[in-house]
Write a protein that holds these residues in place. Structure first.
Motif, PDB file in Angstrom:
ATOM      1  N   TRP A   2      42.409  36.424  30.598  1.00  0.00           N
ATOM      2  CA  TRP A   2      42.663  37.822  30.259  1.00  0.00           C
ATOM      3  C   TRP A   2      41.869  38.772  31.139  1.00  0.00           C
ATOM      4  O   TRP A   2      42.328  39.876  31.448  1.00  0.00           O
ATOM      5  CB  TRP A   2      42.361  38.075  28.783  1.00  0.00           C
ATOM      6  CG  TRP A   2      43.440  37.542  27.894  1.00  0.00           C
ATOM      7  CD1 TRP A   2      43.404  36.427  27.110  1.00  0.00           C
ATOM      8  CD2 TRP A   2      44.758  38.102  27.729  1.00  0.00           C
ATOM      9  NE1 TRP A   2      44.606  36.244  26.469  1.00  0.00           N
ATOM     10  CE2 TRP A   2      45.450  37.256  26.813  1.00  0.00           C
ATOM     11  CE3 TRP A   2      45.407  39.218  28.239  1.00  0.00           C
ATOM     12  CZ2 TRP A   2      46.761  37.524  26.417  1.00  0.00           C
ATOM     13  CZ3 TRP A   2      46.709  39.472  27.844  1.00  0.00           C
ATOM     14  CH2 TRP A   2      47.371  38.623  26.947  1.00  0.00           C
ATOM     15  N   HIS A   3      40.672  38.352  31.562  1.00  0.00           N
ATOM     16  CA  HIS A   3      39.894  39.186  32.469  1.00  0.00           C
ATOM     17  C   HIS A   3      40.640  39.379  33.796  1.00  0.00           C
ATOM     18  O   HIS A   3      40.656  40.480  34.366  1.00  0.00           O
ATOM     19  CB  HIS A   3      38.520  38.553  32.721  1.00  0.00           C
ATOM     20  CG  HIS A   3      37.627  38.563  31.523  1.00  0.00           C
ATOM     21  ND1 HIS A   3      37.398  37.446  30.760  1.00  0.00           N
ATOM     22  CD2 HIS A   3      36.920  39.564  30.939  1.00  0.00           C
ATOM     23  CE1 HIS A   3      36.579  37.749  29.770  1.00  0.00           C
ATOM     24  NE2 HIS A   3      36.275  39.023  29.852  1.00  0.00           N
ATOM     25  N   ILE A   6      43.749  41.830  33.205  1.00  0.00           N
ATOM     26  CA  ILE A   6      43.366  43.240  33.090  1.00  0.00           C
ATOM     27  C   ILE A   6      42.851  43.763  34.425  1.00  0.00           C
ATOM     28  O   ILE A   6      43.168  44.885  34.839  1.00  0.00           O
ATOM     29  CB  ILE A   6      42.304  43.411  31.987  1.00  0.00           C
ATOM     30  CG1 ILE A   6      42.877  42.991  30.626  1.00  0.00           C
ATOM     31  CG2 ILE A   6      41.827  44.863  31.924  1.00  0.00           C
ATOM     32  CD1 ILE A   6      41.853  42.950  29.510  1.00  0.00           C
ATOM     33  N   GLY A   7      42.058  42.932  35.132  1.00  0.00           N
ATOM     34  CA  GLY A   7      41.554  43.346  36.433  1.00  0.00           C
ATOM     35  C   GLY A   7      42.671  43.578  37.431  1.00  0.00           C
ATOM     36  O   GLY A   7      42.643  44.550  38.202  1.00  0.00           O
ATOM     37  N   ALA A   8      43.676  42.696  37.446  1.00  0.00           N
ATOM     38  CA  ALA A   8      44.814  42.853  38.356  1.00  0.00           C
ATOM     39  C   ALA A   8      45.583  44.135  38.039  1.00  0.00           C
ATOM     40  O   ALA A   8      46.057  44.828  38.948  1.00  0.00           O
ATOM     41  CB  ALA A   8      45.738  41.643  38.257  1.00  0.00           C
ATOM     42  N   PHE A   9      45.716  44.457  36.751  1.00  0.00           N
ATOM     43  CA  PHE A   9      46.400  45.694  36.348  1.00  0.00           C
ATOM     44  C   PHE A   9      45.652  46.918  36.871  1.00  0.00           C
ATOM     45  O   PHE A   9      46.258  47.853  37.413  1.00  0.00           O
ATOM     46  CB  PHE A   9      46.522  45.757  34.827  1.00  0.00           C
ATOM     47  CG  PHE A   9      47.084  47.054  34.313  1.00  0.00           C
ATOM     48  CD1 PHE A   9      48.443  47.303  34.365  1.00  0.00           C
ATOM     49  CD2 PHE A   9      46.243  48.028  33.787  1.00  0.00           C
ATOM     50  CE1 PHE A   9      48.972  48.511  33.900  1.00  0.00           C
ATOM     51  CE2 PHE A   9      46.749  49.231  33.314  1.00  0.00           C
ATOM     52  CZ  PHE A   9      48.119  49.473  33.379  1.00  0.00           C
ATOM     53  N   GLY A 235      36.779  36.563  35.631  1.00  0.00           N
ATOM     54  CA  GLY A 235      37.941  35.729  35.362  1.00  0.00           C
ATOM     55  C   GLY A 235      38.061  34.540  36.291  1.00  0.00           C
ATOM     56  O   GLY A 235      38.584  33.486  35.913  1.00  0.00           O
ATOM     57  N   LEU A 236      37.569  34.678  37.535  1.00  0.00           N
ATOM     58  CA  LEU A 236      37.647  33.575  38.494  1.00  0.00           C
ATOM     59  C   LEU A 236      36.828  32.365  38.043  1.00  0.00           C
ATOM     60  O   LEU A 236      37.141  31.233  38.409  1.00  0.00           O
ATOM     61  CB  LEU A 236      37.160  34.037  39.874  1.00  0.00           C
ATOM     62  CG  LEU A 236      38.098  34.960  40.650  1.00  0.00           C
ATOM     63  CD1 LEU A 236      37.433  35.463  41.921  1.00  0.00           C
ATOM     64  CD2 LEU A 236      39.400  34.251  40.984  1.00  0.00           C
ATOM     65  N   LEU A 243      45.970  28.858  39.620  1.00  0.00           N
ATOM     66  CA  LEU A 243      46.478  29.768  38.603  1.00  0.00           C
ATOM     67  C   LEU A 243      45.954  31.176  38.829  1.00  0.00           C
ATOM     68  O   LEU A 243      46.663  32.158  38.604  1.00  0.00           O
ATOM     69  CB  LEU A 243      46.090  29.270  37.210  1.00  0.00           C
ATOM     70  CG  LEU A 243      46.555  30.125  36.023  1.00  0.00           C
ATOM     71  CD1 LEU A 243      48.066  30.288  36.035  1.00  0.00           C
ATOM     72  CD2 LEU A 243      46.099  29.512  34.709  1.00  0.00           C
ATOM     73  N   ALA A 244      44.712  31.297  39.304  1.00  0.00           N
ATOM     74  CA  ALA A 244      44.148  32.612  39.588  1.00  0.00           C
ATOM     75  C   ALA A 244      44.982  33.333  40.644  1.00  0.00           C
ATOM     76  O   ALA A 244      45.253  34.531  40.533  1.00  0.00           O
ATOM     77  CB  ALA A 244      42.707  32.473  40.059  1.00  0.00           C
ATOM     78  N   GLY A 245      45.406  32.607  41.681  1.00  0.00           N
ATOM     79  CA  GLY A 245      46.227  33.214  42.717  1.00  0.00           C
ATOM     80  C   GLY A 245      47.548  33.727  42.171  1.00  0.00           C
ATOM     81  O   GLY A 245      48.029  34.787  42.562  1.00  0.00           O
ATOM     82  N   LEU A 246      48.124  32.990  41.237  1.00  0.00           N
ATOM     83  CA  LEU A 246      49.392  33.401  40.646  1.00  0.00           C
ATOM     84  C   LEU A 246      49.213  34.643  39.775  1.00  0.00           C
ATOM     85  O   LEU A 246      50.016  35.569  39.823  1.00  0.00           O
ATOM     86  CB  LEU A 246      49.983  32.259  39.827  1.00  0.00           C
ATOM     87  CG  LEU A 246      51.393  32.472  39.278  1.00  0.00           C
ATOM     88  CD1 LEU A 246      52.383  32.664  40.418  1.00  0.00           C
ATOM     89  CD2 LEU A 246      51.820  31.304  38.412  1.00  0.00           C
ATOM     90  N   ILE A 247      48.145  34.672  38.980  1.00  0.00           N
ATOM     91  CA  ILE A 247      47.898  35.828  38.126  1.00  0.00           C
ATOM     92  C   ILE A 247      47.664  37.080  38.968  1.00  0.00           C
ATOM     93  O   ILE A 247      48.172  38.169  38.655  1.00  0.00           O
ATOM     94  CB  ILE A 247      46.688  35.569  37.202  1.00  0.00           C
ATOM     95  CG1 ILE A 247      47.014  34.463  36.194  1.00  0.00           C
ATOM     96  CG2 ILE A 247      46.294  36.848  36.459  1.00  0.00           C
ATOM     97  CD1 ILE A 247      45.838  34.062  35.319  1.00  0.00           C
ATOM     98  N   LEU A 248      46.918  36.934  40.065  1.00  0.00           N
ATOM     99  CA  LEU A 248      46.630  38.083  40.912  1.00  0.00           C
ATOM    100  C   LEU A 248      47.878  38.598  41.620  1.00  0.00           C
ATOM    101  O   LEU A 248      47.871  39.697  42.174  1.00  0.00           O
ATOM    102  CB  LEU A 248      45.548  37.718  41.931  1.00  0.00           C
ATOM    103  CG  LEU A 248      44.143  37.514  41.354  1.00  0.00           C
ATOM    104  CD1 LEU A 248      43.181  37.078  42.438  1.00  0.00           C
ATOM    105  CD2 LEU A 248      43.649  38.781  40.676  1.00  0.00           C
ATOM    106  N   LEU A 249      48.961  37.810  41.606  1.00  0.00           N
ATOM    107  CA  LEU A 249      50.213  38.278  42.167  1.00  0.00           C
ATOM    108  C   LEU A 249      50.788  39.432  41.341  1.00  0.00           C
ATOM    109  O   LEU A 249      51.635  40.186  41.816  1.00  0.00           O
ATOM    110  CB  LEU A 249      51.219  37.126  42.226  1.00  0.00           C
ATOM    111  CG  LEU A 249      52.415  37.272  43.162  1.00  0.00           C
ATOM    112  CD1 LEU A 249      51.943  37.372  44.595  1.00  0.00           C
ATOM    113  CD2 LEU A 249      53.360  36.095  42.998  1.00  0.00           C
ATOM    114  N   LEU A 250      50.308  39.584  40.115  1.00  0.00           N
ATOM    115  CA  LEU A 250      50.741  40.700  39.279  1.00  0.00           C
ATOM    116  C   LEU A 250      50.350  42.041  39.898  1.00  0.00           C
ATOM    117  O   LEU A 250      51.067  43.033  39.757  1.00  0.00           O
ATOM    118  CB  LEU A 250      50.107  40.568  37.887  1.00  0.00           C
ATOM    119  CG  LEU A 250      50.444  41.640  36.851  1.00  0.00           C
ATOM    120  CD1 LEU A 250      51.928  41.594  36.517  1.00  0.00           C
ATOM    121  CD2 LEU A 250      49.620  41.444  35.593  1.00  0.00           C
ATOM    122  N   GLN A 251      49.237  42.070  40.611  1.00  0.00           N
ATOM    123  CA  GLN A 251      48.742  43.311  41.191  1.00  0.00           C
ATOM    124  C   GLN A 251      49.708  43.920  42.206  1.00  0.00           C
ATOM    125  O   GLN A 251      50.026  45.110  42.117  1.00  0.00           O
ATOM    126  CB  GLN A 251      47.365  43.069  41.826  1.00  0.00           C
ATOM    127  CG  GLN A 251      46.736  44.313  42.412  1.00  0.00           C
ATOM    128  CD  GLN A 251      46.690  44.281  43.926  1.00  0.00           C
ATOM    129  OE1 GLN A 251      46.723  43.209  44.525  1.00  0.00           O
ATOM    130  NE2 GLN A 251      46.631  45.434  44.554  1.00  0.00           N
TER     131      GLN A 251
END
Length: 289
Positions: A2-3, A6-9, A235-236, A243-251
């Motif tokens: 979740w960190h 929210i950070g990517a957002f 969050g890292l 998975l971190a790379g995929l989540i950061l794709l939201l940014q």
């Protein structure tokens, strides 16, 4: 996790600040410099107020300082190439291309960290990348040299971005649990020190006019660097690298959405479908069994 979300957002608004500051005479390099300088100053203040011993800059081990220097070098290169890409293809697409880091991070995690992502992750990754391709493909055939050059700088941004995330993870691992504030403070201020000569060589002034330029850069530094990367750095440590790379794709996807909605960027159905596919891919890859 979740960190990271929210950070990517939060950092998805980064190109919005850069574009809004442009008409006030704040160039891309100057915006990058003030982002890390103001954000770093805010992070340093947070370390002084923190009760966690390892969050103090003075508590960082020597190895942490070396990794922070590597991290700052990657981040400075990331910001410079990203801002050049913005000039050629706009903030939305430049940010999207910069986040091709997901390929590099996934490969790094599989080869060096012995991670074994499941089928759901690869399906999500494939769908997200197909979405990015759908966004860019319609414009490529009729694009000129500037557009293609912007794509190249965007891909370079992704390479440096991945190096930054890997070095950031190593820096926090060396410094230990609870060191996130100290690590991000040192990284931010070192990046500012590396960007200052670039700024001067390109003829941009580090001075800011009082009023809207100062307000925009303060908002840029506090949200993108202080809040956004403080959350991401935490969050890292909680999420596997692939998975971190995929989540950061939201940014980059959200940055593209802000480009469409806030700046009325024209977009065809293929581009909008690509954004939707990327979001679905992220959700599929992040979802647990």
């Amino acid at each position: 996790m979740w960190h990271l979300l929210i950070g990517a957002f939060i950092i998805s608004f980064s190109p919005v600040f850069v574009k809004l500051a442009g008409p006030y005479g704040v160039g891309g390099d100057a915006a990058a410099f003030h982002r890390v300088l103001i954000g770093g100053a805010g992070l340093y203040l947070a370390t002084l107020l923190s009760r966690e011993p390892r969050s103090k800059v003075s508590a960082m081990p020597r190895g942490g300082w070396w990794w922070s220097l590597v991290c700052a070098a990657f981040f400075a290169a990331d910001l410079v190439t990203w801002h050049v890409s913005i000039l050629y293809i706009g903030p939305g697409l430049a940010t999207l291309f910069g986040n091709f880091q997901v390929f590099i991070l996934a490969l790094w995690g599989i080869v060096f960290l012995k991670e074994k992502p499941g089928l759901r992750f690869f399906l999500g990754l494939g769908l997200a990348m197909a979405g990015l391709f759908a966004i860019v493909a319609p414009a490529w055939a009729s694009a000129g040299h500037d557009y293609q050059l912007g794509v190249i700088f965007g891909l370079m941004t992704g390479l440096f971005y991945a190096g930054f995330i890997i070095a950031l993870g190593r820096s926090m691992a060396v410094c230990g649990e609870g060191s996130q504030l100290a690590v991000m403070t040192v990284n931010s201020l070192m990046t500012a020190a590396l960007l200052l000569p670039v700024l001067l060589v390109r003829g941009e002034s580090p001075a800011l006019d009082v009023g809207m330029p100062l307000l925009l850069m303060a908002g840029y530094g506090i949200t993108s660097q202080l809040m956004g990367w403080a959350l991401i750095s935490r969050g890292l440590r909680e999420t596997r690298m692939s998975l971190a790379g995929l989540i950061l794709l939201l940014q980059p996807v959200l940055a593209y959405v802000w480009d469409l909605t806030l700046f009325s960027r024209p977009a065809g159905s293929a581009e909008l479908l690509g954004v939707a596919a990327t979001l679905v891919g992220i959700g599929l890859g992040v979802r647990r069994r």
